[in-house]
Motif scaffolding. Sequence first.
Motif, short mmCIF file in Angstrom:
data_model
loop_
_atom_site.label_atom_id
_atom_site.label_comp_id
_atom_site.label_asym_id
_atom_site.label_seq_id
_atom_site.Cartn_x
_atom_site.Cartn_y
_atom_site.Cartn_z
N ASP A 18 -2.64 3.17 -7.71
CA ASP A 18 -1.83 2.74 -8.85
C ASP A 18 -0.37 2.52 -8.44
OD1 ASP A 18 -4.13 2.99 -10.37
OD2 ASP A 18 -3.51 4.84 -11.36
N GLU A 19 0.14 3.44 -7.61
CA GLU A 19 1.53 3.33 -7.17
C GLU A 19 1.73 2.09 -6.29
OE1 GLU A 19 5.06 6.21 -5.74
OE2 GLU A 19 3.23 6.45 -4.57
N VAL A 20 0.82 1.86 -5.35
CA VAL A 20 0.94 0.69 -4.47
C VAL A 20 0.88 -0.60 -5.29
CG1 VAL A 20 -0.20 -0.62 -2.63
CG2 VAL A 20 0.09 1.84 -2.40
N LEU A 21 -0.04 -0.66 -6.25
CA LEU A 21 -0.16 -1.86 -7.08
C LEU A 21 1.10 -2.06 -7.93
CD1 LEU A 21 -3.92 -1.59 -8.11
CD2 LEU A 21 -2.91 -3.09 -6.36
N ALA A 22 1.68 -0.96 -8.42
CA ALA A 22 2.92 -1.06 -9.20
C ALA A 22 4.06 -1.55 -8.31
CB ALA A 22 3.28 0.30 -9.81
N LEU A 23 4.17 -1.02 -7.09
CA LEU A 23 5.22 -1.47 -6.17
C LEU A 23 5.04 -2.94 -5.83
CD1 LEU A 23 5.34 1.61 -3.78
CD2 LEU A 23 7.14 0.90 -5.36
#
Length: 177
Positions: A18-23
């Motif tokens: 989720d964090e990588v996709l948000a970044l």
Amino acid sequence: NDQEKWNLVCESKQLQLDEVLALEAIYADMDILKISDTRLDELQTKLDDWQMDPDQSDLQQAVVQHPTLTYTMKRSLEDPEDDDWVAHMLINVIYPSNYPLETTPPKIKILWFFLTRKSLVVSSNKPLESLGILNEAKLLKSMSDEAEENLLGMPGVYELLDTWLNEHLFEFIQRRD
């Protein structure tokens, strides 16, 4: 209990993804983020399958054994007190399997650092030299302390490498005047 440990890793991997996709969404058009080939779509499929049947140990193992998420960020930051100074860096981020639920921050490595001035004029036959030295050990320690105090259990890369770094990077730079 192994089952609980593997569930924690699976939950951590979901937060990491989720964090990588948000970044990726935040920095979409800025050439800031370079994600290593960690097959994000494949990980999402494994996580979806595991969430449908969390007691299925082979689905859980597929998530646990998925390659580590890693990426490189390019940051160019102006000194908040004198915007003529600009620091450029390449930062490598590697997620431990239990980040962010039990470990924070992820493993962060400064691959390259360069300090310059916008007003600097350098003739083309001169080598470009950094105008400062980064105290990398102190910077990484302060980032780690910040993460442990304020970000434990939460994805913290954006907070650390964007917000916090913008405010504090120049405290760790010794200028060559």
